[in-house]
Design an enzyme around this catalytic site. Structure first.
Site, PDB file in Angstrom:
ATOM      1  N   HIS A 170       8.877  42.805  -6.213  1.00 26.98           N
ATOM      2  CA  HIS A 170       7.536  43.102  -6.728  1.00 26.98           C
ATOM      3  C   HIS A 170       6.593  43.135  -5.553  1.00 26.98           C
ATOM      4  O   HIS A 170       6.605  42.204  -4.753  1.00 26.98           O
ATOM      5  CB  HIS A 170       6.985  41.910  -7.524  1.00 26.98           C
ATOM      6  N   TYR A 224      -0.181  39.743 -15.965  1.00 24.64           N
ATOM      7  CA  TYR A 224      -0.842  38.572 -16.561  1.00 24.64           C
ATOM      8  C   TYR A 224      -2.038  39.078 -17.362  1.00 24.64           C
ATOM      9  O   TYR A 224      -2.698  40.038 -16.946  1.00 24.64           O
ATOM     10  CB  TYR A 224      -1.344  37.635 -15.467  1.00 24.64           C
ATOM     11  N   PRO A 250       3.304  26.980 -15.574  1.00 24.05           N
ATOM     12  CA  PRO A 250       4.063  28.119 -15.049  1.00 24.05           C
ATOM     13  C   PRO A 250       3.200  29.304 -14.596  1.00 24.05           C
ATOM     14  O   PRO A 250       3.734  30.242 -13.987  1.00 24.05           O
ATOM     15  CB  PRO A 250       4.968  28.521 -16.223  1.00 24.05           C
ATOM     16  N   LYS A 274       5.280  28.702  -9.676  1.00 26.87           N
ATOM     17  CA  LYS A 274       5.495  27.879  -8.480  1.00 26.87           C
ATOM     18  C   LYS A 274       6.562  26.794  -8.605  1.00 26.87           C
ATOM     19  O   LYS A 274       7.043  26.288  -7.594  1.00 26.87           O
ATOM     20  CB  LYS A 274       4.173  27.183  -8.092  1.00 26.87           C
ATOM     21  N   TYR A 315      -0.171  33.328  -4.034  1.00 28.04           N
ATOM     22  CA  TYR A 315       0.837  33.712  -5.025  1.00 28.04           C
ATOM     23  C   TYR A 315       2.193  33.944  -4.341  1.00 28.04           C
ATOM     24  O   TYR A 315       3.241  33.495  -4.821  1.00 28.04           O
ATOM     25  CB  TYR A 315       0.384  34.973  -5.783  1.00 28.04           C
TER      26      TYR A 315
HETATM   27  P1  RFL Z   1      15.232  20.644 -13.247  1.00 25.83           P
HETATM   28  O1  RFL Z   1      15.518  22.117 -13.324  1.00 25.83           O
HETATM   29  O2  RFL Z   1      14.540  20.025 -14.398  1.00 25.83           O
HETATM   30  O3  RFL Z   1      16.629  19.917 -12.989  1.00 25.83           O
HETATM   31  C1  RFL Z   1      16.749  18.509 -13.072  1.00 25.83           C
HETATM   32  C2  RFL Z   1      18.163  18.173 -13.464  1.00 25.83           C
HETATM   33  O4  RFL Z   1      18.316  16.757 -13.526  1.00 25.83           O
HETATM   34  C3  RFL Z   1      19.044  16.426 -14.693  1.00 25.83           C
HETATM   35  N1  RFL Z   1      18.708  15.044 -15.075  1.00 25.83           N
HETATM   36  C4  RFL Z   1      19.506  13.986 -14.839  1.00 25.83           C
HETATM   37  N2  RFL Z   1      20.699  13.890 -14.260  1.00 25.83           N
HETATM   38  C5  RFL Z   1      21.259  12.644 -14.173  1.00 25.83           C
HETATM   39  N3  RFL Z   1      20.663  11.517 -14.669  1.00 25.83           N
HETATM   40  C6  RFL Z   1      19.445  11.587 -15.245  1.00 25.83           C
HETATM   41  N4  RFL Z   1      18.872  10.478 -15.719  1.00 25.83           N
HETATM   42  C7  RFL Z   1      18.824  12.851 -15.354  1.00 25.83           C
HETATM   43  N5  RFL Z   1      17.649  13.271 -15.871  1.00 25.83           N
HETATM   44  C8  RFL Z   1      17.604  14.593 -15.699  1.00 25.83           C
HETATM   45  C9  RFL Z   1      18.614  17.469 -15.717  1.00 25.83           C
HETATM   46  O5  RFL Z   1      19.559  17.631 -16.758  1.00 25.83           O
HETATM   47  C10 RFL Z   1      18.495  18.713 -14.840  1.00 25.83           C
HETATM   48  O6  RFL Z   1      19.698  19.454 -14.800  1.00 25.83           O
HETATM   49  O7  RFL Z   1      14.393  20.276 -11.936  1.00 25.83           O
HETATM   50  P2  RFL Z   1      14.440  20.927 -10.453  1.00 25.83           P
HETATM   51  O8  RFL Z   1      15.843  21.058  -9.966  1.00 25.83           O
HETATM   52  O9  RFL Z   1      13.440  20.173  -9.681  1.00 25.83           O
HETATM   53  O10 RFL Z   1      13.917  22.442 -10.667  1.00 25.83           O
HETATM   54  C11 RFL Z   1      12.588  22.709 -11.088  1.00 25.83           C
HETATM   55  C12 RFL Z   1      12.534  24.021 -11.891  1.00 25.83           C
HETATM   56  O11 RFL Z   1      13.540  24.000 -12.871  1.00 25.83           O
HETATM   57  C13 RFL Z   1      11.142  24.232 -12.540  1.00 25.83           C
HETATM   58  O12 RFL Z   1      10.120  23.853 -11.659  1.00 25.83           O
HETATM   59  C14 RFL Z   1      10.902  25.715 -12.942  1.00 25.83           C
HETATM   60  O13 RFL Z   1      11.781  26.113 -13.958  1.00 25.83           O
HETATM   61  C15 RFL Z   1       9.451  25.932 -13.390  1.00 25.83           C
HETATM   62  N6  RFL Z   1       9.177  27.306 -13.852  1.00 25.83           N
HETATM   63  C16 RFL Z   1       8.952  28.323 -12.930  1.00 25.83           C
HETATM   64  N7  RFL Z   1       9.052  28.091 -11.611  1.00 25.83           N
HETATM   65  C17 RFL Z   1       8.892  29.112 -10.704  1.00 25.83           C
HETATM   66  O14 RFL Z   1       8.954  28.869  -9.490  1.00 25.83           O
HETATM   67  N8  RFL Z   1       8.653  30.407 -11.095  1.00 25.83           N
HETATM   68  C18 RFL Z   1       8.541  30.737 -12.420  1.00 25.83           C
HETATM   69  O15 RFL Z   1       8.389  31.921 -12.735  1.00 25.83           O
HETATM   70  C19 RFL Z   1       8.668  29.666 -13.396  1.00 25.83           C
HETATM   71  N9  RFL Z   1       8.575  29.927 -14.723  1.00 25.83           N
HETATM   72  C20 RFL Z   1       9.106  27.585 -15.222  1.00 25.83           C
HETATM   73  C21 RFL Z   1       8.794  28.923 -15.629  1.00 25.83           C
HETATM   74  C22 RFL Z   1       9.352  26.605 -16.192  1.00 25.83           C
HETATM   75  C23 RFL Z   1       9.265  26.918 -17.530  1.00 25.83           C
HETATM   76  N10 RFL Z   1       9.547  25.882 -18.455  1.00 25.83           N
HETATM   77  C24 RFL Z   1      10.401  26.014 -19.559  1.00 25.83           C
HETATM   78  C25 RFL Z   1       9.127  24.535 -18.169  1.00 25.83           C
HETATM   79  C26 RFL Z   1       8.698  29.254 -16.968  1.00 25.83           C
HETATM   80  C27 RFL Z   1       8.896  28.250 -17.926  1.00 25.83           C
HETATM   81  C28 RFL Z   1       8.718  28.649 -19.372  1.00 25.83           C
HETATM   82  C1  PHB Z   2       8.963  34.517 -15.911  1.00 24.23           C
HETATM   83  O1  PHB Z   2       9.398  35.653 -15.659  1.00 24.23           O
HETATM   84  O2  PHB Z   2       9.588  33.725 -16.644  1.00 24.23           O
HETATM   85  C2  PHB Z   2       7.660  34.120 -15.329  1.00 24.23           C
HETATM   86  C3  PHB Z   2       6.970  35.003 -14.506  1.00 24.23           C
HETATM   87  C4  PHB Z   2       5.738  34.626 -13.962  1.00 24.23           C
HETATM   88  C5  PHB Z   2       5.239  33.371 -14.244  1.00 24.23           C
HETATM   89  C6  PHB Z   2       5.939  32.482 -15.044  1.00 24.23           C
HETATM   90  C7  PHB Z   2       7.161  32.851 -15.594  1.00 24.23           C
HETATM   91  O3  PHB Z   2       4.033  33.009 -13.717  1.00 24.23           O
END
Ligand code: RFL
Ligand code: PHB
Length: 389
Positions: free
Chosen positions: A72, A200, A292, A296, A383
């Site tokens: 992008h 957005y 989100p 980040k 960004y």
């Molecule tokens: P995770 O992915 O939560 O992984 C943590 C792992 O630890 C395990 N765990 C345990 N294991 C052992 N003992 C315990 N007591 C434990 N407790 C937990 C869990 O099962 C899990 O497997 O954290 P990590 O690795 O720090 O990664 C962070 C990312 O997953 C998170 O920040 C992103 O998904 C956030 N996010 C986005 N980030 C971006 O950079 N770009 C995006 O476009 C973006 N979009 C999003 C998002 C998060 C979303 N949700 C659902 C919160 C969109 C959404 C909708």
């Molecule tokens: C996504 O594609 O899931 C997505 C994209 C941009 C965002 C958050 C989530 O800011």
């Protein structure tokens, strides 16, 4: 069992840390509470900063990303149902982003773990951290009905926001900063061609976002009350809300279809300081959460791991300076992203007590952004991602 670094959590942060340490010959064991398939099925992030792409490339994790990722170079924001601003980040700061799902990154990390025969224990319950402020910390857990213990030199808490590692820092030694937003994001995946751009949307009816995973998989979100449940949102209701928030030039291009996944995520900003206690180090969502809106969260998990892996590797080469500066260095980048995500969330969402004045003020800020090259440069550099130290 005995290892150098016990890693709690095999999400993106824990699995990447294990990968980088293994490649540098630093022994580690990863404990994951969930099953492998559960972790692989979680639908989350979609947008990677270029620094994240480069980090994955440096560590041999980008073969599929380089084929399937979609580059992008614009950030697009629509408002008032009529205007659309498009900021070309390659023109403003000569950097871009990549659309590539977190699900894919997780698959790539587990495939790499299989290939090197990494030690990841899935379905490890009752994980507990002990003696973290001494030179001989250890971790206990239960797997297949048996109690186990790992003696180690360091513990890396990569267990996400609901994990146990952060609790190992006594309340008197940690400072928490939190903001909970009074709405959530209702997200769907649909097997339809996405809009060609990441869009957005600020609208009187609430925020919207059009994103993508691949040429036949779209990801869309609308702002929804956090008290709703996904059952309140039929596909028809979702599409009509989203279409109603888009200017007609985009609404006319939108291809709708049945959803194959639907979820409601709360929005929160949270930071725990410091990110180290004794020989326990936090990385990723275990230490901080961003809404989100700025895309980040995953990117911060990767930048923390970049710093933390370097710190451990240098330690085993006799230099502790990166270990000693890890928390301060990581927090500088974290706060940059936390502030940016809060700003973009505040600019683009409809708050429950929002007045007509507040709505106009948001729209004026977007008009200013559309007219000001300086404001567009500031948006682009944040960004696309602040540089690593
Ligand atoms: P995770 O992915 O939560 O992984 C943590 C792992 O630890 C395990 N765990 C345990 N294991 C052992 N003992 C315990 N007591 C434990 N407790 C937990 C869990 O099962 C899990 O497997 O954290 P990590 O690795 O720090 O990664 C962070 C990312 O997953 C998170 O920040 C992103 O998904 C956030 N996010 C986005 N980030 C971006 O950079 N770009 C995006 O476009 C973006 N979009 C999003 C998002 C998060 C979303 N949700 C659902 C919160 C969109 C959404 C909708
Ligand atoms: C996504 O594609 O899931 C997505 C994209 C941009 C965002 C958050 C989530 O800011």
């Amino acid at each position: 069992m005995q290892t150098k670094v016990a890693i709690i959590g095999a999400g993106p942060a824990g699995a990447l840390l294990s990968h980088i340490l293994d490649r540098a010959g630093v022994d580690n064991i990863v404990l994951e509470r969930q099953s492998r398939s559960y972790v692989l099925e979680r639908i989350r992030a979609g947008v990677l900063e270029w620094g994240t792409v480069e980090t994955l490339r440096e560590h041999g994790l980008a073969d599929r990303l380089d084929v399937e990722g979609h580059v992008h170079d614009t950030i697009n924001i629509a408002w008032r149902g009529t205007e659309t601003l498009s900021v070309d980040t390659s023109e403003k700061i000569d950097r871009r982003m990549m659309a590539y799902g977190q699900t894919r990154i997780q698959e790539d990390l587990y495939a790499a773990a299989d290939a090197r025969g990494a030690s990841i224990v899935f379905e490890a319950s009752d994980v507990a951290l002990h003696n973290v402020t001494t030179d001989s910390p250890y971790v206990t857990y239960r797997v297949n009905g048996t109690d186990e213990r790992i003696d180690c030199e360091f513990i890396a808490g990569c267990d996400g926001f609901h994990g146990v590692s952060r609790q190992a820092i006594p309340e008197s030694s940690r400072k928490e900063f939190e903001k909970v937003y009074p709405f959530g994001w209702l997200g769907i995946l649909s097997e339809t061609p996405p809009l060609p751009i990441l869009l957005y949307v600020n609208h009187e009816r609430g925020f919207g976002l059009c994103s993508m995973r691949n040429p036949m998989l779209s990801r869309y979100y609308v702002q929804a009350p956090i008290t709703d449940s996904v059952d309140d949102w039929s596909d028809d209701r979702f599409w009509s809300e989203l279409v109603g928030r888009l200017p007609s030039e985009h609404a006319d291009q939108l291809v709708t279809g049945p959803s194959i996944e639907k979820s409601l995520a709360p929005l929160r900003s949270y930071v725990c300081e410091p990110m180290r206690h004794g020989n326990m180090f936090l990385a990723g969502d275990a230490a901080h959460i961003v809404p989100p809106t700025g895309a980040k969260g995953l990117n911060l998990a990767v930048s923390d791991v970049r710093y933390l892996s370097r710190a451990f590797i240098q330690h085993y080469q006799g230099d502790d300076s990166f270990l000693d500066s890890y928390s301060d260095m990581a927090l500088r980048r974290v706060w940059g992203a936390v502030r940016f995500s809060w700003w973009l969330t505040t600019l683009l969402h409809r708050f429950p007590d929002q007045t007509a004045f507040d709505q106009r003020a948001q729209e004026q800020e977007l008009s200013y952004l559309a007219a000001s090259a300086a404001a567009q440069t500031a948006l682009s550099e944040q960004y696309v991602g602040l540089p690593f130290e």
